[in-house]
Design an enzyme around this catalytic site. Sequence first.
Site, PDB file in Angstrom:
ATOM      1  N   SER A  58       9.830  23.767  34.134  1.00  0.00           N
ATOM      2  CA  SER A  58       9.462  23.090  35.378  1.00  0.00           C
ATOM      3  C   SER A  58       8.556  21.922  35.041  1.00  0.00           C
ATOM      4  CB  SER A  58       8.731  24.059  36.304  1.00  0.00           C
ATOM      5  OG  SER A  58       8.100  23.377  37.376  1.00  0.00           O
ATOM      6  N   TYR A  60       2.179  30.001  38.273  1.00  0.00           N
ATOM      7  CA  TYR A  60       3.513  29.448  38.036  1.00  0.00           C
ATOM      8  C   TYR A  60       3.483  28.433  36.898  1.00  0.00           C
ATOM      9  CZ  TYR A  60       8.059  27.337  39.082  1.00  0.00           C
ATOM     10  OH  TYR A  60       9.343  26.857  38.996  1.00  0.00           O
TER      11      TYR A  60
END
Length: 254
Positions: A138, A151
């Site tokens: 990501s 995350y």
Amino acid sequence: MFSLNGKKAIVTGAGSGIGQAIATILAKQGAEVHIIELGLEQASATLEKIKTTGGTAYSYACDVANHKDVLATFSKIGKIDILINNAGIAHVGKVDTTSETDFDRVMNVNVKGVYNCLHAAIPQLRINGGGVIINMASIAALIGLPDRFAYSAAKGAVKAMTMSVAKDYINDNIRCNSISPARVHTPFVDGFLQKNYPDNIEEMFEKLSKSQPIGRMGKPEEVGALALFLCSNEASFITGCDYPIDGGFTTLNN
């Protein structure tokens, strides 16, 4: 170009969104696709989509965070050519607002889940004389994002694991790369808006879209197309790389 005829691929978390798009395009290009989801019902839509367009696909109920479950599932599937580590969960919170339970949950799925699948896949790739691994990282692994502590930590680990695997298994003819999307319009985004902004969904959707300099969110199919390229023989000189697919987010947002 980009033919995967005769190739056997595992795609985790392929029930919807990016995983579904990747599984579908790999099957369209000739791969035999093995879908891993928490339950068979989560995989059913993708399975049906592939089969109705003439592709070959199978599904398995498996918790990627469970080491024994993953080993048993990969053993059933046997030798493979491609592994797509896509399964993952999101979490919103800063370090002091992230509970230990939530932190452990994100790490178990997004980090240990990737480890489990890598651990199970490497022997099967070796049997086959090599292959390709793609890990879904990501932009959170590349830059600071607000309220994404757990995350970001998890996706940073995924990026690091990618580089390590690429280095360790290059002589086994195993290529390993990662993809780092910015915001992609998936069912998760729609659910997030419905839950958190039920009274101004359209306004918030526009705001989230415009956070990418290109002016919109990505499409799952665009990530799928990049994954297809990296899995193909046309990308045979590429390993140990991370590919941001972010509408200019990491480089033009200043």
